[in-house]
Design a protein around this motif. Structure first.
Motif, PDB file in Angstrom:
ATOM      1  N   GLN B 101      36.352  37.038  33.187  1.00 13.79           N
ATOM      2  CA  GLN B 101      35.202  37.938  33.114  1.00 13.79           C
ATOM      3  C   GLN B 101      35.055  38.495  31.693  1.00 13.79           C
ATOM      4  O   GLN B 101      35.981  38.435  30.893  1.00 13.79           O
ATOM      5  N   THR B 105      40.047  41.532  34.342  1.00 16.75           N
ATOM      6  CA  THR B 105      40.102  42.117  35.682  1.00 16.75           C
ATOM      7  C   THR B 105      41.120  41.389  36.538  1.00 16.75           C
ATOM      8  O   THR B 105      41.378  40.202  36.340  1.00 16.75           O
ATOM      9  N   THR B 106      41.687  42.131  37.471  1.00 16.35           N
ATOM     10  CA  THR B 106      42.565  41.534  38.481  1.00 16.35           C
ATOM     11  C   THR B 106      41.748  40.951  39.617  1.00 16.35           C
ATOM     12  O   THR B 106      42.280  40.233  40.455  1.00 16.35           O
ATOM     13  N   HIS B 107      40.464  41.313  39.637  1.00 16.35           N
ATOM     14  CA  HIS B 107      39.623  41.057  40.809  1.00 16.35           C
ATOM     15  C   HIS B 107      39.484  39.572  41.127  1.00 16.35           C
ATOM     16  O   HIS B 107      39.302  39.203  42.286  1.00 16.35           O
ATOM     17  N   GLU B 108      39.539  38.736  40.100  1.00 16.67           N
ATOM     18  CA  GLU B 108      39.378  37.293  40.313  1.00 16.67           C
ATOM     19  C   GLU B 108      40.732  36.586  40.375  1.00 16.67           C
ATOM     20  O   GLU B 108      40.788  35.364  40.404  1.00 16.67           O
ATOM     21  N   ILE B 115      45.574  44.920  35.407  1.00 10.14           N
ATOM     22  CA  ILE B 115      44.634  46.035  35.602  1.00 10.14           C
ATOM     23  C   ILE B 115      43.304  45.640  34.958  1.00 10.14           C
ATOM     24  O   ILE B 115      43.280  44.878  33.990  1.00 10.14           O
ATOM     25  N   ALA B 116      42.223  46.147  35.523  1.00  7.11           N
ATOM     26  CA  ALA B 116      40.930  45.965  34.875  1.00  7.11           C
ATOM     27  C   ALA B 116      40.832  46.941  33.711  1.00  7.11           C
ATOM     28  O   ALA B 116      41.286  48.087  33.806  1.00  7.11           O
ATOM     29  N   SER B 117      40.240  46.496  32.622  1.00  9.85           N
ATOM     30  CA  SER B 117      39.986  47.409  31.510  1.00  9.85           C
ATOM     31  C   SER B 117      38.668  47.028  30.863  1.00  9.85           C
ATOM     32  O   SER B 117      38.205  45.903  30.991  1.00  9.85           O
TER      33      SER B 117
END
Lengths: 317, 281
Positions: B101, B105-108, B115-117
């Motif tokens: 991204q 992000t950790t989201h994917e 961590i997301a930053s």
């Protein structure tokens, strides 16, 4: 109307404190953080028994949310404690990025929610927190109704993987749910079965809904009362099943009608079975100083207001 | 441990990755990425103790948190070339359905990211939490962070800096990318922060400086000294004097390339200055 009695009144925040203390004894992964409000959050017992697992952050809520997110990296289950206002609005971006978007297993525990915080006034009486939290993808939002349910919810969320917002309050209110009632996240609790109107209530308004139900019985109205302790994920099935029978609904919450439980119910009904609905909630306003009882009266968050809204919504059927 | 030549080759290749990734999608942040290339290459390949593979908890290894998430191109390139995910995946940077991204992000589920930053000022707090978890786990490994100097204008940093000093989070080594530049100009013009050394010291930190923040050897000895200073009751701050856009002459030393992609000609020039070493993605 099913009879609900109580022998004792207690604040829901003490239910949180008792639940946290129990977790301290049963789950060594549970850690607690507080931003200089440990007496208000009733965290003393946990701290006394587990000093190494407690983090005093000072008056720095943004840092607290970040530290909580970091503590999950290494396997811990952090419970943060501060007032609802400072647990949500003050730190929204920290929760959004470091906790919700980052899929962190943080339990955001928020006391003094809503008007019943009382005399401190509007700066501290957040009425927007449910909306803020429910809009975050992946966030579970819970608002239990009494001491026993808050204690059970506190224990239950430790077993749930993912971020949770747990909202409770300051005033002493009747303890009317059973001590041994299992807390199931996302599962509505039937308070009273009825056929004329559905009353869906959360938090402190559940007891008011019970009082309203007794008044309505005297007026010949048979109210179905549902305790929605979990606003997200919402038990849509329970609500749809009930309105299929009653044909109208009153939602009750100590929160702004914009963004709260009422809106979640309205969305569910609009998408499935459009149904007349009335809202017992604050009407896009800030609170003010006063005793909890005075405020709940002034802003129409009591059994009297529920009875009025029931009569109004039934006339719209 | 890598040889000096291997590290230099990696630096050049990461620079190529950065400008190619940003050029490909005509977006992203090359300036800060290029300025921190030597730092991240050194950190991941020479300084941190890392396990094979990736797990979120990272018990038994050093951890790194990127607080200034917009320099994702350098982070992604260094992670990929360390083996966290396939190098060819760098081609998906900022594209639809990508794990890479715009900001990390950790989201994917991208390995290497914890961590997301992107929204600035949050990384140090997270790192403190991870450092406290290491202490609870009796894990003697360290937690490293990187922050922009402009990023320190975010107030949350100072809550975190205060906490780490007051509570003696001495397994934390925070590096500041001290390039003196931010979007609207020099940091002195935008918000003069005075002496960062004095500020960190006043909050109870051990402060080290690396004057040549784009010199691999200087960075490695600075980080080794930081490690030596850890575990002594104080968090360690490393002020890393870097040049934004380092390694690409027309991008160097200016804030103009903070968040701007090169055009085709500029890309060609940047790549000419950084000839392929380990193979492009």
């Amino acid at each position: 109307m099913k009879k609900y009695t109580y022998t004792e009144k207690k604040d829901t925040r003490s239910g949180f404190g008792a639940g946290l203390a129990e977790l301290g004894r049963t789950n060594d992964k549970v850690v607690a953080l507080c931003a200089d409000l440990t007496p208000s959050l009733k965290m003393g017992e946990f701290i006394k028994e587990n000093p190494e697992r407690f983090f005093q952050i000072g008056i720095a809520e943004a840092n607290m949310m970040g530290i909580a997110a970091g503590l999950t990296i290494g396997g811990y289950i952090p419970f943060t404690g501060t007032f609802a206002n400072f647990s949500t609005g003050r730190v929204y971006d920290q929760i959004r990025q470091s906790i919700a978007y980052s899929d962190k297993n943080v339990k955001i525990c928020a006391s003094h929610a809503g008007l019943t915080l009382g005399e401190d006034g509007a700066t501290h009486q957040i009425l927007e927190d449910i909306g803020l939290m429910k809009m975050l993808p992946g966030m579970t939002v819970i608002n239990p109704c009494d001491y026993n349910q808050t204690k059970a919810a506190t224990i239950a969320i430790a077993e749930h993987e993912g971020p949770v917002y747990l909202r409770f309050g300051r005033p002493s209110i009747p303890i009317f749910t059973p001590e041994d009632q299992k807390f199931e996240i996302g599962k509505a609790v039937m308070i009273n079965e009825g056929k004329d109107v559905t009353i869906v209530a959360t938090g402190h308004l559940v007891w008011e809904a019970i009082q309203a139900g007794e008044e309505l019985e005297k007026l010949g109205i048979d109210a179905e009362i549902i305790n929605i302790h979990t606003i997200k994920p919402l038990d849509e099935e329970a609500i749809l099943k009930s309105v299929a029978k009653t044909g109208c609904v009153v939602t009750c919450e100590e929160h702004n009608y914009l963004g709260g439980l009422g809106e979640s119910v309205a969305r569910t009904l609009a998408a499935n079975t459009p149904t007349p609905q009335e809202f017992v909630a604050t009407m896009d306003t800030f609170g003010e100083s006063g005793t909890p009882a005075q405020l709940m009266d002034k802003y129409g968050l009591n059994s009297k207001a529920i009875v009025e809204k029931v009569q109004k919504v039934m006339a719209r059927k | 441990m890598s040889s000096k030549q291997e590290l230099s080759d990696l630096v050049v290749q990461v620079r190529r990755d950065i400008v190619r990734m940003v050029h490909d999608v005509n977006s992203g942040h090359p300036g800060g990425s290029l300025g921190c290339t030597e730092f991240l290459v050194a950190l991941y390949n020479e300084v941190m103790e890392l396990k094979d593979g990736f797990d979120m908890d990272g018990i038994g290894e050093d951890l790194f948190f990127l607080s200034n998430g917009h320099i994702s191109p350098v982070f992604y390139s260094v992670l990929a070339r360390k083996g966290y995910f396939p190098v060819k995946e760098l081609a998906t940077f900022r594209k639809i359905d990508s794990r890479l991204q715009g900001h990390p992000t950790t989201h994917e589920g991208l390995p290497g990211i914890r961590i997301a930053s992107g929204s600035l000022g949050q990384g140090m707090s997270v790192a403190i939490g991870a450092a406290e978890a290491k202490k609870l786990n009796k894990d003697s490994h360290l937690v490293f962070t990187l922050h922009g100097d402009g990023e320190l204008q975010e107030g949350q940093n100072w809550e975190a800096i205060m906490y780490a000093g007051a509570k003696g989070v001495d397994n934390l080594i925070s590096t500041v990318d001290y390039n003196g530049q931010q979007i609207d100009g020099s940091t002195d013009e935008v918000m003069n922060m005075g002496s960062l050394r004095d500020k960190f010291e006043a909050f109870g930190w051990e402060v080290l400086e690396v004057e040549e923040g784009n010199n691999l050897e200087a960075i490695i000895s600075g980080l080794q000294l930081a490690k030596t200073n850890s575990g002594k009751g104080k968090p360690v701050c490393l002020l890393l004097h870097t040049s934004m856009g380092h390694g690409v002459d027309f991008m160097a030393g200016t804030h103009e390339w903070h968040g701007k992609a090169p055009n085709d000609e500029q890309l060609a020039s940047a790549l000419e200055q950084n000839p392929e070493t380990l193979g492009d993605y």
